[in-house]
Enzyme design. Structure first.
Site, PDB file in Angstrom:
ATOM      1  N   GLY A  30       0.798  -1.227   0.000  1.00 26.86           N
ATOM      2  CA  GLY A  30       0.000   0.000   0.000  1.00 26.86           C
ATOM      3  C   GLY A  30       0.828   1.273   0.000  1.00 26.86           C
ATOM      4  N   CYS A  31       0.152   2.397  -0.296  1.00 24.56           N
ATOM      5  CA  CYS A  31       0.825   3.696  -0.364  1.00 24.56           C
ATOM      6  C   CYS A  31       0.752   4.455   0.951  1.00 24.56           C
ATOM      7  CB  CYS A  31       0.196   4.574  -1.441  1.00 24.56           C
ATOM      8  SG  CYS A  31       0.646   4.067  -3.090  1.00 24.56           S
ATOM      9  N   ILE A  32      -0.115   4.042   1.843  1.00 30.34           N
ATOM     10  CA  ILE A  32      -0.343   4.843   3.046  1.00 30.34           C
ATOM     11  C   ILE A  32       0.352   4.227   4.258  1.00 30.34           C
ATOM     12  CG2 ILE A  32      -2.086   5.884   4.549  1.00 30.34           C
ATOM     13  CD1 ILE A  32      -2.131   6.858   1.659  1.00 30.34           C
TER      14      ILE A  32
ATOM     15  N   MET B  83       7.574   7.247   5.086  1.00 28.32           N
ATOM     16  CA  MET B  83       7.538   5.785   5.178  1.00 28.32           C
ATOM     17  C   MET B  83       8.770   5.144   4.565  1.00 28.32           C
ATOM     18  SD  MET B  83       3.558   4.966   4.388  1.00 28.32           S
ATOM     19  CE  MET B  83       3.858   3.244   4.053  1.00 28.32           C
TER      20      MET B  83
END
Lengths: 105, 159
Positions: A103-105, B36
Site C-alpha cells: 500500500g501507499c499509506i 515511510m
C-alpha cells in the site's frame, strides 16, 4: 536469488531483501534481521508491532498500512518512527519476515 | 530494494497550492510516503492550499466538479447544487476503504512521523490569517526565502 544466513540457516530472500518464505521466520531470525537494520534490541513494543503485522498478514495477505499500525497496534505514529527509524512499516515488515507492504499509506 | 539508483532521494519539500480535496491529497500522500521510505519531508501550504491547515476549513474540503474534465461530467451538471458535496462524499468513502485518513488525521500522522508543516507568509498576510486559525501541527509561517533555505539539498515538488 539472494540469501542470508539467519538463525543458523541459509534462508532465501525476495527481490526487496525480505524473507522469501515467512514460515522460515522465528524470533531468533527476527532479532538477527533487526540487528542488520540497526536495531540492537527488540523491546516489548517492537514485538507488539511485529506480532500485529504478522497477524494481519496471516488474515489478509498484506501488511497493514502505517495508519492501521497507528490505530490498531497500540503503538502511536511517533513511537513507531522511534522504534523503527527510517520507515516503520517497511522495516517492521522485514523484521517480521513479511514482504514489503504494497500500500501507499 | 529493487531499484538502487546512484543517488536515492533523501529529502523532499512539497508545496500544496490548491484547496480542493483532489488538490490537497496528492501532497499529503507523497509526504507520508516519503517518511515511510525514510525520506525527510516537509510540506509548504500556499494560496488556497492553506485551507487544508486551517482548523475550521480542513474538514470541509470539496472535490471540484466544475472545470475538471476528468470528472467526465457536463459542466452544467457539475454546477448543480450539492453535486460537489456528493462527489466529495463518494471520494471520501473510497479513500477510507484504502486507508487514506481524513485531512486532519492525516496531518497529525504526517507531523508525528517527523515531517514539518509550514504556511506561506505571503498568503497568510493576503488573507489576514492569524496563528490561531491554523491546526496545531503547523510548525510556523515562513517566507518563500525561508522555504528555499529549508528545502536546500532536497527535491522540491509542486502540487
Amino acid at each position: 536469488m539472494q540469501t542470508a544466513i539467519l538463525g543458523g540457516k541459509t534462508l532465501a530472500l525476495d527481490a526487496d531483501g525480505n524473507l522469501a518464505d515467512r514460515k522460515e521466520w522465528n524470533e531468533e531470525v527476527a532479532r538477527e534481521i533487526a540487528a542488520t537494520e540497526g536495531i540492537a534490541e527488540l523491546t516489548p513494543q517492537h514485538w507488539a508491532v511485529i506480532n500485529f503485522m504478522r497477524s494481519v498478514f496471516e488474515k489478509e495477505g498484506d501488511s497493514p498500512s502505517i495508519r492501521r499500525l497507528t490505530k490498531e497496534s497500540g503503538v502511536d505514529t511517533k513511537t513507531l518512527y522511534q522504534l523503527f527509524p527510517k520507515g516503520p512499516a517497511k522495516k517492521a515488515a522485514r523484521i517480521a519476515g513479511l514482504p514489503k507492504p504494497k500500500g501507499c499509506i | 530494494m529493487a531499484n538502487t539508483s546512484a543517488h536515492p532521494i533523501e529529502k523532499v519539500s512539497i508545496i500544496v497550492s490548491h484547496g480542493s480535496l483532489e488538490g490537497v491529497y496528492p501532497g499529503l500522500i507523497m509526504a507520508n510516503g516519503a517518511r515511510m521510505e525514510g525520506i525527510d519531508a516537509s510540506l509548504f501550504f500556499t494560496f488556497f492550499g492553506l485551507d487544508a491547515i486551517i482548523s475550521k476549513r480542513m474538514h470541509n474540503l470539496k472535490v471540484a466538479t466544475v472545470g475538471n474534465p476528468a470528472m467526465h461530467m457536463p459542466t452544467l451538471l457539475g454546477a448543480v447544487p450539492g453535486m460537489s458535496s456528493f462527489a466529495t462524499s463518494m471520494m471520501k468513502r473510497e479513500m477510507e476503504k484504502i486507508d487514506i485518513p481524513p485531512v486532519g488525521e492525516f496531518l497529525t500522522m504526517i507531523h508525528d512521523s517527523g515531517a514539518e508543516i509550514y504556511a506561506c507568509k505571503a498568503t497568510v498576510d493576503m488573507f489576514h490569517l492569524k496563528p490561531d486559525d491554523f491546526c496545531p501541527e503547523v510548525d510556523g509561517v515562513i517566507s518563500v526565502g525561508q522555504f528555499y533555505e529549508k528545502a536546500a539539498g532536497g527535491q522540491i515538488i509542486f502540487t
